[in-house]
Design a protein around this motif. Structure first.
Motif, PDB file in Angstrom:
ATOM      1  N   UNK A   1       1.294  -1.508  -0.437  1.00 19.75           N
ATOM      2  CA  UNK A   1      -0.054  -0.082   0.186  1.00 19.75           C
ATOM      3  C   UNK A   1       0.866   1.994   0.346  1.00 19.75           C
ATOM      4  N   UNK A   2       1.991   1.066   0.245  1.00 24.83           N
ATOM      5  CA  UNK A   2       2.938   2.201   0.723  1.00 24.83           C
ATOM      6  C   UNK A   2       3.569   2.716  -0.875  1.00 24.83           C
ATOM      7  N   UNK A   3       3.718   1.977  -2.184  1.00 25.16           N
ATOM      8  CA  UNK A   3       4.253   2.034  -2.962  1.00 25.16           C
ATOM      9  C   UNK A   3       3.215   2.889  -4.105  1.00 25.16           C
ATOM     10  N   UNK A   4       4.132   3.409  -4.639  1.00 24.69           N
ATOM     11  CA  UNK A   4       3.029   4.967  -5.356  1.00 24.69           C
ATOM     12  C   UNK A   4       2.326   4.073  -6.746  1.00 24.69           C
ATOM     13  N   UNK A  30      -3.147   0.029  -2.314  1.00 24.92           N
ATOM     14  CA  UNK A  30      -3.949   1.266  -2.308  1.00 24.92           C
ATOM     15  C   UNK A  30      -4.423   2.734  -3.494  1.00 24.92           C
ATOM     16  N   UNK A  31      -2.852   1.956  -4.017  1.00 23.40           N
ATOM     17  CA  UNK A  31      -2.347   3.432  -5.475  1.00 23.40           C
ATOM     18  C   UNK A  31      -3.675   2.893  -6.399  1.00 23.40           C
ATOM     19  N   UNK A 102       2.463   1.930 -13.510  1.00 23.61           N
ATOM     20  CA  UNK A 102       2.486   2.527 -13.140  1.00 23.61           C
ATOM     21  C   UNK A 102       2.636   4.431 -13.698  1.00 23.61           C
ATOM     22  N   UNK A 103       1.094   4.969 -13.229  1.00 23.97           N
ATOM     23  CA  UNK A 103       1.214   6.774 -14.391  1.00 23.97           C
ATOM     24  C   UNK A 103       2.042   7.307 -14.880  1.00 23.97           C
ATOM     25  N   UNK A 104       2.289   7.396 -16.177  1.00 23.26           N
ATOM     26  CA  UNK A 104       3.562   7.885 -16.881  1.00 23.26           C
ATOM     27  C   UNK A 104       2.944   9.419 -17.150  1.00 23.26           C
ATOM     28  N   UNK A 105       2.144   9.782 -17.305  1.00 22.34           N
ATOM     29  CA  UNK A 105       0.860  10.494 -18.195  1.00 22.34           C
ATOM     30  C   UNK A 105       2.099  11.971 -18.024  1.00 22.34           C
TER      31      UNK A 105
END
Length: 301
Positions: A1-4, A30-31, A102-105
């Motif tokens: 859960x701590x991972x972005x 969570x992300x 991973x959000x790379x926007x």
């Protein structure tokens, strides 16, 4: 859960033919939950919880389970009317699949902005080169060590050299005589120290046209700190202008000589006010005046 990044643990779902058709979600961090906004995700199909997932992503997940080979894949999705880019990484763990998203926007937006800026810069460079290389004037740039870092086609033609042979070379290596090179080096030092442009006239040989007369300007190029980082030069061939000026001066000299040698009292008047422009000695003696009347109105004299 701590991972972005988003993390999902998936279990393959098989059809009657024992082929994987989808995945059941066992766990989302969570992300990932913040993206889908569905806390009741467990045991739901991956394609239902993530409806924006495209078919090729699902196919690659299935391929990862079947082959055991991990995959990395970039894909964009339309989420809440917003285009977002994701980097997917899938790894098979026993009978399960661990998918990291991973959000790379922002990265993609930065890449797009950079590519657009490079496209604009390249267009400006082509425009700049087109203008600079079609002008008959000589355009060039020196670094602070008197080395040519740029020379346009007109200057290269004057030297009779290619850019490869001339750029990165000094004045003497490009055919400047010692006095000429020393003069320009002093002028470059002056531009650097004073941070002001200088202008001059010089005569030197052209590769095809012989000795010519040039009018030149050296201007400072400043960096973001306000220091001179280079010297830009522009030189114009004024040989024909100087020759025309010389012919005009010679013509005027002959005309004045003719006026003064004529035996009759003679003067030349100019304009509506009849200003005395030329007057010979015979006329001055006749009226008892000196050359101080040249430039005066006839009526005042």
């Amino acid at each position: 859960n701590a991972a972005p990044n988003g993390i999902a643990v998936l279990k393959p779902l098989y059809n009657s033919k024992n082929s994987i058709q989808d995945f059941s979600i066992l766990l989302l961090n969570s992300a990932m939950i913040s993206w889908v906004k569905d806390a009741n995700y467990k045991n739901k199909k991956y394609s239902e919880v993530f409806p924006w997932i495209k078919k090729d992503i699902l196919e690659k997940l299935i391929e990862t389970v079947e082959t055991g080979t991990s995959f990395h894949y970039e894909q964009w999705h339309e989420i809440d009317e917003t285009k977002k880019w994701f980097l997917y990484t899938a790894v098979k763990q026993d009978d399960l699949l661990v998918l990291t998203t991973e959000d790379i926007t922002e990265k993609k937006q930065a890449e797009t902005a950079l590519n657009n800026a490079l496209t604009v810069a390249e267009k400006q460079k082509r425009l700049y080169d087109s203008i600079i290389n079609t002008t008959p004037d000589l355009v060039y740039v020196f670094d602070l060590d008197y080395i040519f870092t740029y020379a346009n086609k007109a200057l290269l033609n004057m030297w009779g050299k290619s850019a490869e042979d001339a750029i990165g070379k000094g004045l003497r290596e490009n055919g400047y005589e010692e006095w000429h090179a020393e003069m320009h080096e002093r002028e470059i030092d002056e531009v650097v120290s004073t941070k002001k442009s200088i202008r001059g006239t010089v005569s030197f040989p052209h590769a095809e046209l012989g000795r010519r007369i040039y009018d030149y300007i050296f201007a400072p190029v400043f960096n973001e700190k306000g220091d001179v980082e280079a010297i830009a030069g522009t030189t114009r061939d004024i040989t024909e202008i100087k020759q025309a000026e010389g012919k005009l001066q010679l013509s005027e000299s002959r005309f004045r000589k003719m006026i003064h040698q004529t035996p009759a009292p003679t003067l030349i008047l100019k304009g509506d006010d009849l200003v005395i422009e030329q007057i010979n000695n015979h006329m001055l003696q006749m009226i008892g005046r000196g050359e101080e009347i040249i430039g005066m109105r006839l009526i005042d004299v």
